[in-house]
Write an enzyme that holds these catalytic residues in place. Structure first.
Site, PDB file in Angstrom:
ATOM      1  N   GLU A  41     -74.182  62.217 -21.214  1.00 12.11           N
ATOM      2  CA  GLU A  41     -73.613  62.939 -22.352  1.00 12.11           C
ATOM      3  C   GLU A  41     -72.199  61.747 -21.516  1.00 12.11           C
ATOM      4  OE1 GLU A  41     -75.121  66.905 -23.718  1.00 12.11           O
ATOM      5  OE2 GLU A  41     -73.145  67.210 -22.282  1.00 12.11           O
ATOM      6  N   SER A  74     -70.396  69.805 -16.999  1.00 13.46           N
ATOM      7  CA  SER A  74     -70.812  70.390 -17.292  1.00 13.46           C
ATOM      8  C   SER A  74     -70.670  71.357 -18.705  1.00 13.46           C
ATOM      9  CB  SER A  74     -71.683  71.733 -16.889  1.00 13.46           C
ATOM     10  OG  SER A  74     -72.274  71.025 -16.059  1.00 13.46           O
ATOM     11  N   ASN A 102     -75.699  71.177 -22.932  1.00  9.56           N
ATOM     12  CA  ASN A 102     -76.386  73.017 -21.513  1.00  9.56           C
ATOM     13  C   ASN A 102     -75.547  73.812 -22.864  1.00  9.56           C
ATOM     14  OD1 ASN A 102     -76.347  72.262 -19.744  1.00  9.56           O
ATOM     15  ND2 ASN A 102     -74.496  71.429 -19.135  1.00  9.56           N
ATOM     16  N   HIS A 124     -71.201  62.954 -18.266  1.00 14.40           N
ATOM     17  CA  HIS A 124     -72.158  63.965 -17.831  1.00 14.40           C
ATOM     18  C   HIS A 124     -73.531  64.068 -17.921  1.00 14.40           C
ATOM     19  CE1 HIS A 124     -73.737  68.241 -18.694  1.00 14.40           C
ATOM     20  NE2 HIS A 124     -73.919  68.160 -17.813  1.00 14.40           N
TER      21      HIS A 124
END
Ligand SMILES: NC(=O)c1ccc[n+]([C@@H]2O[C@H](COP(=O)([O-])OP(=O)(O)OC[C@H]3O[C@@H](n4cnc5c(N)ncnc54)[C@H](O)[C@@H]3O)[C@@H](O)[C@H]2O)c1
Length: 292
Positions: free
Chosen positions: A159, A126, A197, A147
């Site tokens: 991602e 992450s 994130n 991700h």
């Protein structure tokens, strides 16, 4: 590389770590007809992952989306394994172990020994640096960030993160693999928290501060964010879904990597709850209670 990538030769997918994300990713791959070797060091986690996959497929049957036969075929595509050696023939491996750099590095070190020199090695991290992860390993060009979002079978975004030494062909192969899985790949450069994130950190942190300052309670904040803010889930419901330990590890990693900028400072409330083992849905209690 090209001879082994998704699309040209749909080989098996190896997944390391069968927790929240590994189990969901295994289902995503199996639904696309991929054979999956799902590996974890804990047999009980593998049992829980199979039970999860079975329950989601059962819902698909109940809703008339698939037949019992399709359910069985998809379920059977996921083979739980405890020994990582079972992943040696996989042209693509996705790592989904806890958010700890040294642990992930040790997993990739073993994978580089086990898998063919052209295997694509993807990390579901992450927030950790793909550049740092790959730096000490042979063939850093084939280590790419990949991700998924939670729950992986539902969330469309992946991602795709390019590390400093990631190879262009490998990045392109990772994008194609995400598309093959029916996901929407977004290319992100390697920086702390990538895109989503990083954007999300203030959502959790500020909510925790509002709670700590006794301005509003978690259920009020969640309700307001959904009813007035248009968010699908409030920050506390989301932390319970993600796992407070996983969420805290991501915040700590982003905070460290931004040289302790105060805007990313982790919350002591969250830290205390993790220390107490109140990790959210997976432990039956977080900001809210859950039936297990
Ligand atoms: N939970 C989320 O919402 C979410 C979302 C996106 C990305 N991620 C990332 O995905 C990764 C996994 O998160 P998670 O929530 O699935 O964690 P989790 O704790 O639910 O699962 C991790 C699993 O890895 C296993 N494991 C530990 N060491 C291992 C090893 N050496 N070999 C094989 N398995 C091992 C553990 O037994 C555990 O079952 C983390 O990097 C996290 O940051 C999590």
């Amino acid at each position: 590389m090209e001879g082994h990538i998704a699309g040209s030769s749909p080989g098996a997918v190896g997944i390391v770590g069968a927790g929240t994300m590994g189990a969901g990713i295994a289902l995503v791959c199996a639904r696309r007809g991929r054979r999956v070797y799902l590996q974890d060091i804990k047999p009980e986690v593998l049992d829980a992952a199979q039970a999860y996959i079975d329950s989601i497929l059962a819902k698909d049957v109940a809703k008339g989306r698939i037949s019992e036969e399709e359910k069985r075929k998809t379920y059977d595509l996921v083979e739980p394994v405890q020994d990582m050696a079972a992943l040696s023939s996989c042209p693509i491996v996705i790592e989904a172990v806890p958010e700890k750099l040294e642990l992930k590095r040790s997993v990739f070190a073993r994978l580089t020994e086990l898998c063919g020199s052209e295997a694509l090695l993807l990390s579901n991290t992450s927030s950790l640096s793909i550049t740092e992860l790959a730096a000490v390993l042979p063939h850093p060009e084939r280590i790419i960030g990949f991700h998924f979002f939670n729950p992986a079978p539902v969330m469309p975004l992946v991602e795709v993160i390019r590390g400093h030494k990631s190879g262009d062909a490998c990045v392109a192969a990772a994008r194609r693999f995400a598309e093959e899985l029916g996901k929407v790949p977004v290319l992100a450069e390697d920086s702390p928290g990538f895109i989503v994130n990083r954007v999300a950190r203030p959502y959790y942190n500020e909510a925790l501060r509002i709670m700590g300052d006794r301005v509003a309670r978690p259920e009020q904040i969640d309700r307001i964010m959904k009813q007035a803010g248009g968010f699908k889930m409030g920050p506390f419901e989301l932390q319970d879904l993600i796992g407070l330990d996983v969420n805290l590890a991501t915040t700590e990693s982003v905070y460290t990597r931004f040289y302790h900028e105060s805007r990313f400072k982790p919350s002591r409330i969250q830290q205390r709850m993790v220390q107490a083992g109140s990790l959210g849905r997976k432990t039956g209690e977080g900001f809210y209670p859950y039936d297990q």
